[in-house]
Design an enzyme around this catalytic site. Structure first.
Site, PDB file in Angstrom:
ATOM      1  N   ASN A 295      -2.457  -0.085   6.767  1.00  0.00           N
ATOM      2  CA  ASN A 295      -1.977  -1.223   7.177  1.00  0.00           C
ATOM      3  C   ASN A 295      -0.774  -2.132   6.372  1.00  0.00           C
ATOM      4  OD1 ASN A 295      -3.716  -2.227   5.378  1.00  0.00           O
ATOM      5  ND2 ASN A 295      -5.301  -3.242   6.925  1.00  0.00           N
TER       6      ASN A 295
ATOM      7  N   HIS B 118      -2.273  -5.597   1.209  1.00  0.00           N
ATOM      8  CA  HIS B 118      -3.456  -6.079   0.946  1.00  0.00           C
ATOM      9  C   HIS B 118      -3.395  -7.471   0.652  1.00  0.00           C
ATOM     10  CE1 HIS B 118      -7.342  -7.196  -0.775  1.00  0.00           C
ATOM     11  NE2 HIS B 118      -6.772  -7.574  -1.672  1.00  0.00           N
TER      12      HIS B 118
ATOM     13  N   THR C 171      -6.206  -7.342  10.182  1.00  0.00           N
ATOM     14  CA  THR C 171      -6.521  -6.174   9.617  1.00  0.00           C
ATOM     15  C   THR C 171      -6.005  -4.736  10.416  1.00  0.00           C
ATOM     16  OG1 THR C 171      -8.345  -7.028   8.359  1.00  0.00           O
ATOM     17  CG2 THR C 171      -8.240  -4.610   8.527  1.00  0.00           C
TER      18      THR C 171
ATOM     19  N   ARG D 149      -2.646 -14.648   4.199  1.00  0.00           N
ATOM     20  CA  ARG D 149      -3.266 -13.899   5.413  1.00  0.00           C
ATOM     21  C   ARG D 149      -2.625 -13.973   6.586  1.00  0.00           C
ATOM     22  NH1 ARG D 149      -7.711 -10.216   3.724  1.00  0.00           N
ATOM     23  NH2 ARG D 149      -8.062 -10.413   6.116  1.00  0.00           N
TER      24      ARG D 149
ATOM     25  N   ARG E  33       2.014  -6.728   8.840  1.00  0.00           N
ATOM     26  CA  ARG E  33       1.237  -5.638   9.126  1.00  0.00           C
ATOM     27  C   ARG E  33       1.668  -5.410  10.841  1.00  0.00           C
ATOM     28  NH1 ARG E  33      -4.653  -7.369   6.889  1.00  0.00           N
ATOM     29  NH2 ARG E  33      -4.679  -5.969   5.071  1.00  0.00           N
TER      30      ARG E  33
ATOM     31  N   LYS F  40       0.836  -1.157   0.079  1.00  0.00           N
ATOM     32  CA  LYS F  40      -0.157  -0.073  -0.036  1.00  0.00           C
ATOM     33  C   LYS F  40       0.879   1.205  -0.016  1.00  0.00           C
ATOM     34  CE  LYS F  40      -3.986  -2.305   2.067  1.00  0.00           C
ATOM     35  NZ  LYS F  40      -5.150  -2.080   2.875  1.00  0.00           N
TER      36      LYS F  40
ATOM     37  N   TYR G 121     -12.334  -1.908  -4.437  1.00  0.00           N
ATOM     38  CA  TYR G 121     -12.908  -2.110  -3.055  1.00  0.00           C
ATOM     39  C   TYR G 121     -14.360  -1.957  -2.987  1.00  0.00           C
ATOM     40  CZ  TYR G 121      -8.401  -1.984  -0.462  1.00  0.00           C
ATOM     41  OH  TYR G 121      -7.201  -2.506  -0.259  1.00  0.00           O
TER      42      TYR G 121
ATOM     43  N   PHE H 199     -15.704   3.742   6.365  1.00  0.00           N
ATOM     44  CA  PHE H 199     -14.388   3.977   5.957  1.00  0.00           C
ATOM     45  C   PHE H 199     -14.131   3.951   4.252  1.00  0.00           C
ATOM     46  CE2 PHE H 199     -14.512  -0.817   6.777  1.00  0.00           C
ATOM     47  CZ  PHE H 199     -13.964  -1.014   5.697  1.00  0.00           C
TER      48      PHE H 199
ATOM     49  N   GLU I  14      -9.354 -10.021  -8.457  1.00  0.00           N
ATOM     50  CA  GLU I  14      -8.070  -9.086  -8.148  1.00  0.00           C
ATOM     51  C   GLU I  14      -7.143  -9.232  -8.961  1.00  0.00           C
ATOM     52  OE1 GLU I  14      -9.646  -8.690  -3.346  1.00  0.00           O
ATOM     53  OE2 GLU I  14      -7.745  -9.396  -3.822  1.00  0.00           O
TER      54      GLU I  14
END
Ligand code: IDP
Ligand code: MG
Length: 139
Positions: free
Chosen positions: A114, A117, A93, A87, A104, A11, A51, A59, A128
């Site tokens: 964070n 993704h 998250t 993950r 993260r 990100k 998204y 948010f 995606e």
């Protein structure tokens, strides 16, 4: 059967602060193979589309503004049980709830910023990946 690919984004906050290299090193050390990668700056419209599942949430506007605020690294990663394994590597998250040693935990500055993704299902990993990469861009 669980899928062999997942999709990830490093990100804007992490790219901006020079953390893309260390994050890629962790991804590599965890045994993920990069099969597609590029640096892109999403438009606001692209971020909204990426998204769209979160449209309407409190948010959402702030998230899409952040995600289009600077360049990101987008990539497709190969690994056995890729979605679940990735993950685990990135952690929760909310970085306050992420396990020690996760990406993260190490690199997030907030729930929104964070650092990375990771797809949440095989179906979304496909969607995606297709959002950013043509067939000839995958190795
Ligand atoms: P995930 O990235 O762990 O799958 P999602 O619930 O899919 O989490 O949310 C997508 C992204 O939206 C998060 O990674 C984070 O950047 C942002 N986000 C999620 N929940 C919040 C929140 O409560 N406040 C601010 N940003 C959030
Ligand atoms: Mg998600």
């Amino acid at each position: 059967m669980n899928g062999a690919i997942t999709f990830s984004i490093i990100k804007p906050n992490a790219v901006r602060t020079g953390k893309a290299g260390p994050i890629l090193a962790m991804i590599n050390e965890a045994g993920f193979e990069v099969i597609a990668m590029k640096m892109v700056r999403m438009t606001l419209e692209q971020a909204e589309s990426f998204y769209e599942v979160h449209k309407g949430k409190s948010f959402f506007d702030s998230l899409v503004e952040f995600m289009s605020s600077g360049p990101v690294f987008v990539m497709i990663l190969r690994h056995e049980n890729a979605v679940e394994e990735f993950r685990k590597l990135i952690g929760a998250t909310d970085p306050a709830k992420a396990e020690p040693g996760t990406i993260r935990k190490l690199f997030a500055i907030s729930v929104q910023m964070n650092a990375v993704h990771g797809s949440d299902s095989d179906e979304n990993a496909q969607r995606e990946s297709d959002f950013f990469f043509t067939t000839s861009e995958r190795y």
